[in-house]
Motif scaffolding. Sequence first.
Motif, PDB file in Angstrom:
ATOM      1  N   LYS A   1       0.829  -1.205   0.000  1.00  0.00           N
ATOM      2  CA  LYS A   1       0.000   0.000   0.000  1.00  0.00           C
ATOM      3  C   LYS A   1       0.865   1.257   0.000  1.00  0.00           C
ATOM      4  O   LYS A   1       0.628   2.188  -0.773  1.00  0.00           O
ATOM      5  CB  LYS A   1      -0.933   0.001   1.208  1.00  0.00           C
ATOM      6  N   ARG A   2       1.885   1.292   0.850  1.00  0.00           N
ATOM      7  CA  ARG A   2       2.751   2.470   0.941  1.00  0.00           C
ATOM      8  C   ARG A   2       3.565   2.691  -0.339  1.00  0.00           C
ATOM      9  O   ARG A   2       3.918   3.815  -0.659  1.00  0.00           O
ATOM     10  CB  ARG A   2       3.699   2.349   2.133  1.00  0.00           C
ATOM     11  N   SER A   3       3.895   1.605  -1.049  1.00  0.00           N
ATOM     12  CA  SER A   3       4.682   1.763  -2.275  1.00  0.00           C
ATOM     13  C   SER A   3       3.817   1.785  -3.533  1.00  0.00           C
ATOM     14  O   SER A   3       4.336   1.795  -4.644  1.00  0.00           O
ATOM     15  CB  SER A   3       5.769   0.703  -2.409  1.00  0.00           C
ATOM     16  N   LYS A   4       2.509   1.808  -3.323  1.00  0.00           N
ATOM     17  CA  LYS A   4       1.548   1.962  -4.418  1.00  0.00           C
ATOM     18  C   LYS A   4       1.611   0.852  -5.453  1.00  0.00           C
ATOM     19  O   LYS A   4       1.571   1.078  -6.654  1.00  0.00           O
ATOM     20  CB  LYS A   4       1.697   3.334  -5.074  1.00  0.00           C
ATOM     21  N   VAL A   5       1.714  -0.385  -4.962  1.00  0.00           N
ATOM     22  CA  VAL A   5       1.584  -1.568  -5.810  1.00  0.00           C
ATOM     23  C   VAL A   5       0.573  -2.485  -5.143  1.00  0.00           C
ATOM     24  O   VAL A   5       0.314  -2.361  -3.935  1.00  0.00           O
ATOM     25  CB  VAL A   5       2.926  -2.321  -6.017  1.00  0.00           C
ATOM     26  N   SER A   6      -0.014  -3.397  -5.910  1.00  0.00           N
ATOM     27  CA  SER A   6      -0.974  -4.310  -5.293  1.00  0.00           C
ATOM     28  C   SER A   6      -0.235  -5.290  -4.384  1.00  0.00           C
ATOM     29  O   SER A   6       0.956  -5.555  -4.572  1.00  0.00           O
ATOM     30  CB  SER A   6      -1.754  -5.072  -6.369  1.00  0.00           C
ATOM     31  N   GLU A   7      -0.955  -5.802  -3.426  1.00  0.00           N
ATOM     32  CA  GLU A   7      -0.351  -6.750  -2.490  1.00  0.00           C
ATOM     33  C   GLU A   7       0.168  -7.979  -3.244  1.00  0.00           C
ATOM     34  O   GLU A   7       1.268  -8.463  -2.979  1.00  0.00           O
ATOM     35  CB  GLU A   7      -1.367  -7.174  -1.434  1.00  0.00           C
ATOM     36  N   ARG A   8      -0.600  -8.464  -4.195  1.00  0.00           N
ATOM     37  CA  ARG A   8      -0.198  -9.651  -4.962  1.00  0.00           C
ATOM     38  C   ARG A   8       1.085  -9.394  -5.755  1.00  0.00           C
ATOM     39  O   ARG A   8       1.982 -10.227  -5.816  1.00  0.00           O
ATOM     40  CB  ARG A   8      -1.333 -10.075  -5.901  1.00  0.00           C
ATOM     41  N   VAL A   9       1.167  -8.227  -6.368  1.00  0.00           N
ATOM     42  CA  VAL A   9       2.366  -7.883  -7.135  1.00  0.00           C
ATOM     43  C   VAL A   9       3.570  -7.785  -6.205  1.00  0.00           C
ATOM     44  O   VAL A   9       4.644  -8.302  -6.513  1.00  0.00           O
ATOM     45  CB  VAL A   9       2.161  -6.566  -7.927  1.00  0.00           C
ATOM     46  N   TYR A  10       3.389  -7.149  -5.050  1.00  0.00           N
ATOM     47  CA  TYR A  10       4.498  -7.065  -4.101  1.00  0.00           C
ATOM     48  C   TYR A  10       4.942  -8.464  -3.663  1.00  0.00           C
ATOM     49  O   TYR A  10       6.127  -8.744  -3.568  1.00  0.00           O
ATOM     50  CB  TYR A  10       4.169  -6.208  -2.870  1.00  0.00           C
ATOM     51  N   GLN A  11       3.987  -9.350  -3.407  1.00  0.00           N
ATOM     52  CA  GLN A  11       4.339 -10.715  -3.018  1.00  0.00           C
ATOM     53  C   GLN A  11       5.183 -11.375  -4.114  1.00  0.00           C
ATOM     54  O   GLN A  11       6.151 -12.072  -3.820  1.00  0.00           O
ATOM     55  CB  GLN A  11       3.084 -11.539  -2.758  1.00  0.00           C
ATOM     56  N   ASP A  12       4.813 -11.152  -5.359  1.00  0.00           N
ATOM     57  CA  ASP A  12       5.595 -11.711  -6.470  1.00  0.00           C
ATOM     58  C   ASP A  12       7.020 -11.158  -6.476  1.00  0.00           C
ATOM     59  O   ASP A  12       7.973 -11.881  -6.769  1.00  0.00           O
ATOM     60  CB  ASP A  12       4.921 -11.428  -7.816  1.00  0.00           C
ATOM     61  N   TYR A  13       7.186  -9.884  -6.141  1.00  0.00           N
ATOM     62  CA  TYR A  13       8.532  -9.305  -6.036  1.00  0.00           C
ATOM     63  C   TYR A  13       9.315 -10.000  -4.931  1.00  0.00           C
ATOM     64  O   TYR A  13      10.446 -10.418  -5.114  1.00  0.00           O
ATOM     65  CB  TYR A  13       8.489  -7.811  -5.708  1.00  0.00           C
TER      66      TYR A  13
ATOM     67  N   ARG B   1      10.109   3.373  -5.299  1.00  0.00           N
ATOM     68  CA  ARG B   1       9.068   3.576  -4.276  1.00  0.00           C
ATOM     69  C   ARG B   1       9.266   2.605  -3.108  1.00  0.00           C
ATOM     70  O   ARG B   1       9.158   2.994  -1.941  1.00  0.00           O
ATOM     71  CB  ARG B   1       7.676   3.416  -4.881  1.00  0.00           C
ATOM     72  N   ILE B   2       9.549   1.344  -3.410  1.00  0.00           N
ATOM     73  CA  ILE B   2       9.756   0.347  -2.360  1.00  0.00           C
ATOM     74  C   ILE B   2      10.981   0.709  -1.528  1.00  0.00           C
ATOM     75  O   ILE B   2      10.944   0.667  -0.294  1.00  0.00           O
ATOM     76  CB  ILE B   2       9.886  -1.065  -2.969  1.00  0.00           C
ATOM     77  N   ALA B   3      12.066   1.074  -2.186  1.00  0.00           N
ATOM     78  CA  ALA B   3      13.287   1.454  -1.471  1.00  0.00           C
ATOM     79  C   ALA B   3      13.025   2.653  -0.559  1.00  0.00           C
ATOM     80  O   ALA B   3      13.495   2.688   0.586  1.00  0.00           O
ATOM     81  CB  ALA B   3      14.404   1.763  -2.464  1.00  0.00           C
ATOM     82  N   HIS B   4      12.265   3.621  -1.045  1.00  0.00           N
ATOM     83  CA  HIS B   4      11.947   4.804  -0.244  1.00  0.00           C
ATOM     84  C   HIS B   4      11.177   4.400   1.022  1.00  0.00           C
ATOM     85  O   HIS B   4      11.517   4.848   2.124  1.00  0.00           O
ATOM     86  CB  HIS B   4      11.135   5.794  -1.077  1.00  0.00           C
ATOM     87  N   VAL B   5      10.162   3.575   0.857  1.00  0.00           N
ATOM     88  CA  VAL B   5       9.362   3.134   2.009  1.00  0.00           C
ATOM     89  C   VAL B   5      10.232   2.375   3.012  1.00  0.00           C
ATOM     90  O   VAL B   5      10.082   2.535   4.224  1.00  0.00           O
ATOM     91  CB  VAL B   5       8.177   2.248   1.548  1.00  0.00           C
ATOM     92  N   LEU B   6      11.181   1.591   2.503  1.00  0.00           N
ATOM     93  CA  LEU B   6      12.034   0.801   3.383  1.00  0.00           C
ATOM     94  C   LEU B   6      13.241   1.574   3.890  1.00  0.00           C
ATOM     95  O   LEU B   6      14.057   1.036   4.648  1.00  0.00           O
ATOM     96  CB  LEU B   6      12.493  -0.472   2.662  1.00  0.00           C
ATOM     97  N   GLY B   7      13.368   2.838   3.474  1.00  0.00           N
ATOM     98  CA  GLY B   7      14.495   3.650   3.932  1.00  0.00           C
ATOM     99  C   GLY B   7      15.824   3.097   3.452  1.00  0.00           C
ATOM    100  O   GLY B   7      16.811   3.107   4.187  1.00  0.00           O
ATOM    101  N   SER B   8      15.838   2.633   2.232  1.00  0.00           N
ATOM    102  CA  SER B   8      17.013   1.975   1.681  1.00  0.00           C
ATOM    103  C   SER B   8      17.271   2.507   0.276  1.00  0.00           C
ATOM    104  O   SER B   8      16.514   3.316  -0.237  1.00  0.00           O
ATOM    105  CB  SER B   8      16.745   0.463   1.640  1.00  0.00           C
ATOM    106  N   SER B   9      18.344   2.017  -0.331  1.00  0.00           N
ATOM    107  CA  SER B   9      18.618   2.403  -1.719  1.00  0.00           C
ATOM    108  C   SER B   9      18.161   1.294  -2.652  1.00  0.00           C
ATOM    109  O   SER B   9      18.065   0.126  -2.255  1.00  0.00           O
ATOM    110  CB  SER B   9      20.123   2.642  -1.922  1.00  0.00           C
ATOM    111  N   VAL B  10      17.891   1.666  -3.882  1.00  0.00           N
ATOM    112  CA  VAL B  10      17.508   0.691  -4.903  1.00  0.00           C
ATOM    113  C   VAL B  10      18.622  -0.336  -5.065  1.00  0.00           C
ATOM    114  O   VAL B  10      18.369  -1.547  -5.125  1.00  0.00           O
ATOM    115  CB  VAL B  10      17.209   1.400  -6.241  1.00  0.00           C
ATOM    116  N   GLU B  11      19.848   0.134  -5.100  1.00  0.00           N
ATOM    117  CA  GLU B  11      20.984  -0.761  -5.304  1.00  0.00           C
ATOM    118  C   GLU B  11      21.116  -1.773  -4.172  1.00  0.00           C
ATOM    119  O   GLU B  11      21.419  -2.937  -4.398  1.00  0.00           O
ATOM    120  CB  GLU B  11      22.282   0.048  -5.447  1.00  0.00           C
ATOM    121  N   GLU B  12      20.897  -1.325  -2.941  1.00  0.00           N
ATOM    122  CA  GLU B  12      21.008  -2.222  -1.791  1.00  0.00           C
ATOM    123  C   GLU B  12      19.966  -3.334  -1.846  1.00  0.00           C
ATOM    124  O   GLU B  12      20.253  -4.490  -1.565  1.00  0.00           O
ATOM    125  CB  GLU B  12      20.848  -1.442  -0.490  1.00  0.00           C
TER     126      GLU B  12
END
Length: 75
Positions: free
Chosen positions: A21-33, A47-58
């Motif tokens: 929800k916070r990264s603006k993707v469906s729950e099912r899609v996030y689960q697939d990631y 968006r996911i990296a931002h929510v997790l306080g991390s970098s995309v590369e990490e």
Amino acid sequence: MRDKLREKRETLGLTQKELAKRSKVSERVYQDYEYGKVTPRYNAMKRIAHVLGSSVEELFGNASDEIQTATTIKV
């Protein structure tokens, strides 16, 4: 990728549903990631990296380089 996503999410005490929800993707899609079934597009990675306080590369490592390069080439 998938272990890093799960570990970081659990460290922050977030459920898959909350992170999706916070990264603006469906729950099912996030689960697939998180299960490694699908590699997110670069914007979703950011968006996911931002929510997790991390970098995309990490979080996504080489996958982010490949996707960003492919996106640049298409433009």
